[in-house]
Scaffold this motif. Structure first.
Motif: not given
Ligand code: 6CM
Length: 243
Positions: A90, A96, A100, A122, A124, A130, A152, A198, A213, A220
């Protein structure tokens, strides 16, 4: 008394390799301690998003200043992999993009603070309708004899400027892992299990429809937990266990 002392000792975070004078060190210590203390967190009052065998994903619907910031809490127990191994896959950037799938590009290392701490940028994948999101956060890994944890956490420190078409998410994420091995059995991969907790607190950092969202989250997070753990199990299957 003695048993209380040993409990206190266990609760204290183990050593890290951060420079005590670095401007982020105090924050990292404080945030990590609070996650560490959150092991065994209660999901009382949370909505069950998904339950499948050992996997349980909870959410609490929360809105702050018009922003959806629903906290996510998940627990999962998987076989054949140790806490150390899961947490390292992780944390370690090298793997990654293998698991991911929400990223648009490879993470960029903004700074390396220590052997256990990096500062990441990072970007996305855009979720219709959006704006695209990015995030800047430190990522820290820590362990003691029982558990390994990755945190994180968003920061403005050395953060690259936000480009016009994007919005910056703020995240506070932890993964804590504990190896289960029945005391009467040898430390063999076949006998070990890894308990995972988690927790994700994400602020989308700008407008996004609540329905989108919440749909994205519901879909996800369970997907991520299944895919990520399956990946870990597959990576280690022919290797000696690392406890
Ligand atoms: O924890 C996870 N991944 C880590 C490494 O990358 C890190 C990232 C966290 C971010 C989690 C938020 C993701 C939201 C989805 C992205 C889309 C954004 C736009 C939204 C608008 C509608 O801690 C795993 C994360 C798993 C996410 C489901």
């Amino acid at each position: 008394d003695a048993s209380n002392m040993s409990r206190l000792r266990q609760a204290r975070l183990p050593n890290h390799s951060l420079d005590p004078n670095h401007p982020l060190t105090d924050e990292i210590m404080r945030v990590c301690q609070s996650h560490w203390d959150n092991w065994g967190a209660s999901c009382a009052g949370m909505e069950l998003l998904e339950k499948d065998g050992e996997l349980a994903v909870y959410r609490k619907q929360l809105e702050e200043e018009g922003m959806i910031i629903d906290p996510i809490l998940a627990t999962y127990t998987v076989s054949g992999v140790s806490a150390r191994e899961v947490a390292e896959y992780f944390w370690d950037l090298h793997y990654r993009l293998d698991w991911e799938h929400t990223l648009d590009s490879a993470p960029v290392v903004v700074d390396t603070l220590a052997a256990d701490t990096v500062l990441l940028h990072q970007i996305y994948r855009r979720v219709w309708p959006t704006a695209q999101r990015d995030a800047v956060f430190w990522s820290h890994i820590r362990h003691d004899e029982r558990r390994t944890m990755v945190v994180n956490y968003s920061t403005d420190y050395k953060a690259p400027p936000l480009i016009n078409s994007r919005q910056r998410m703020r995240l506070n994420v932890s993964m804590i892992c504990e190896t289960e091995l029945p005391p009467e059995l040898p430390a063999d991969r076949r006998h070990i299990r890894c308990r995972i907790q988690y927790a994700a607190n994400i602020n989308p950092g700008g407008w996004a429809p609540a329905t989108v969202l919440r749909q994205v989250a519901k879909r996800e997070y369970p997907k991520f937990l299944r895919r990520f753990t399956a990946y870990c199990i597959d990576k280690v299957k022919n290797r000696p266990v690392q406890l």
